[in-house]
Design a protein around this motif. Sequence first.
Motif, PDB file in Angstrom:
ATOM      1  N   LYS A   1       0.832  -1.203   0.000  1.00  0.00           N
ATOM      2  CA  LYS A   1       0.000   0.000   0.000  1.00  0.00           C
ATOM      3  C   LYS A   1       0.860   1.243   0.000  1.00  0.00           C
ATOM      4  N   SER A   2       0.281   2.293  -0.509  1.00  0.00           N
ATOM      5  CA  SER A   2       0.942   3.581  -0.570  1.00  0.00           C
ATOM      6  C   SER A   2       0.458   4.435   0.599  1.00  0.00           C
ATOM      7  N   GLU A   3       1.383   5.083   1.287  1.00  0.00           N
ATOM      8  CA  GLU A   3       1.037   5.950   2.414  1.00  0.00           C
ATOM      9  C   GLU A   3       1.650   7.324   2.204  1.00  0.00           C
ATOM     10  N   ASP A   4       0.955   8.336   2.699  1.00  0.00           N
ATOM     11  CA  ASP A   4       1.462   9.694   2.652  1.00  0.00           C
ATOM     12  C   ASP A   4       2.139   9.991   3.986  1.00  0.00           C
TER      13      ASP A   4
ATOM     14  N   GLN B   1       5.173  13.130   1.474  1.00  0.00           N
ATOM     15  CA  GLN B   1       5.890  12.249   0.555  1.00  0.00           C
ATOM     16  C   GLN B   1       5.227  10.877   0.551  1.00  0.00           C
ATOM     17  N   GLN B   2       5.130  10.317  -0.627  1.00  0.00           N
ATOM     18  CA  GLN B   2       4.555   8.983  -0.753  1.00  0.00           C
ATOM     19  C   GLN B   2       5.597   7.929  -0.408  1.00  0.00           C
ATOM     20  N   ARG B   3       5.158   6.912   0.318  1.00  0.00           N
ATOM     21  CA  ARG B   3       6.026   5.767   0.562  1.00  0.00           C
ATOM     22  C   ARG B   3       5.223   4.506   0.321  1.00  0.00           C
ATOM     23  N   LEU B   4       5.907   3.484  -0.109  1.00  0.00           N
ATOM     24  CA  LEU B   4       5.304   2.201  -0.400  1.00  0.00           C
ATOM     25  C   LEU B   4       5.608   1.270   0.768  1.00  0.00           C
ATOM     26  N   VAL B   5       4.577   0.668   1.356  1.00  0.00           N
ATOM     27  CA  VAL B   5       4.747  -0.222   2.497  1.00  0.00           C
ATOM     28  C   VAL B   5       4.334  -1.629   2.084  1.00  0.00           C
TER      29      VAL B   5
ATOM     30  N   LYS C   1       8.009 -26.069  12.503  1.00  0.00           N
ATOM     31  CA  LYS C   1       7.274 -25.055  11.739  1.00  0.00           C
ATOM     32  C   LYS C   1       7.815 -23.665  12.064  1.00  0.00           C
ATOM     33  N   THR C   2       8.023 -22.865  11.005  1.00  0.00           N
ATOM     34  CA  THR C   2       8.549 -21.512  11.150  1.00  0.00           C
ATOM     35  C   THR C   2       7.654 -20.537  10.399  1.00  0.00           C
ATOM     36  N   GLU C   3       7.428 -19.395  11.028  1.00  0.00           N
ATOM     37  CA  GLU C   3       6.652 -18.324  10.412  1.00  0.00           C
ATOM     38  C   GLU C   3       7.627 -17.263   9.924  1.00  0.00           C
ATOM     39  N   ILE C   4       7.470 -16.853   8.685  1.00  0.00           N
ATOM     40  CA  ILE C   4       8.333 -15.820   8.104  1.00  0.00           C
ATOM     41  C   ILE C   4       7.498 -14.577   7.863  1.00  0.00           C
ATOM     42  N   ALA C   5       7.951 -13.461   8.422  1.00  0.00           N
ATOM     43  CA  ALA C   5       7.261 -12.186   8.245  1.00  0.00           C
ATOM     44  C   ALA C   5       8.166 -11.252   7.444  1.00  0.00           C
ATOM     45  N   MET C   6       7.551 -10.475   6.567  1.00  0.00           N
ATOM     46  CA  MET C   6       8.282  -9.474   5.798  1.00  0.00           C
ATOM     47  C   MET C   6       7.683  -8.110   6.098  1.00  0.00           C
ATOM     48  N   ASP C   7       8.553  -7.174   6.427  1.00  0.00           N
ATOM     49  CA  ASP C   7       8.170  -5.774   6.612  1.00  0.00           C
ATOM     50  C   ASP C   7       9.153  -4.944   5.810  1.00  0.00           C
ATOM     51  N   ALA C   8       8.639  -4.137   4.898  1.00  0.00           N
ATOM     52  CA  ALA C   8       9.541  -3.355   4.043  1.00  0.00           C
ATOM     53  C   ALA C   8       8.868  -2.059   3.616  1.00  0.00           C
TER      54      ALA C   8
END
Length: 159
Positions: free
Chosen positions: A43-46, A50-54, A150-157
């Motif tokens: 998603k795009s946030e202001d 400035q716009q940033r992509l999350v 079992k492993t959970e993988i999270a991505m935050d960028a």
Amino acid sequence: MYLLGLGLLVFFSVEAEPQKPFWKAKEKVYERVQNREIILTVKSEDLAGQQRLVVVGGGQVEAPQDFVFQSLQDYERLSRLSDFVRDSKFDAATKILTFKVSAFGYGSSMATRFEAVPSQTKPIIKFVVVEGPVTGFQGTFSLDKISQTKTEIAMDAEY
């Protein structure tokens, strides 16, 4: 006055529980993750004009956390694991992976620096794109041990 001061002290000293990502907070979505789907939102946030992509996402794999952490660091194998990654080459001295991506008739090249941060509880892999169309895109992959197998993988960028 004493009670007010005590109340404020308690209020500010209690750590707020970290907010869960959407894919973990919504029961129906998390059920899909537990059924081996990878859930991703962009998603795009202001932010201050400035716009940033999350980008936020997650998934689970049937493998021990240590194995997943080591496998994610085998950057040379990336092109063999994905149909859209081509010609990957990792420079261990600079920790930069150079690769080409191709999908739906479009292609691009980029270079990404990786940094693995081991931990007994939650190892992470940090990344930042240092060359290519999304230079500056950066984030983390974090690994949560769900069980012994079992492993959970999270991505935050963000970009």
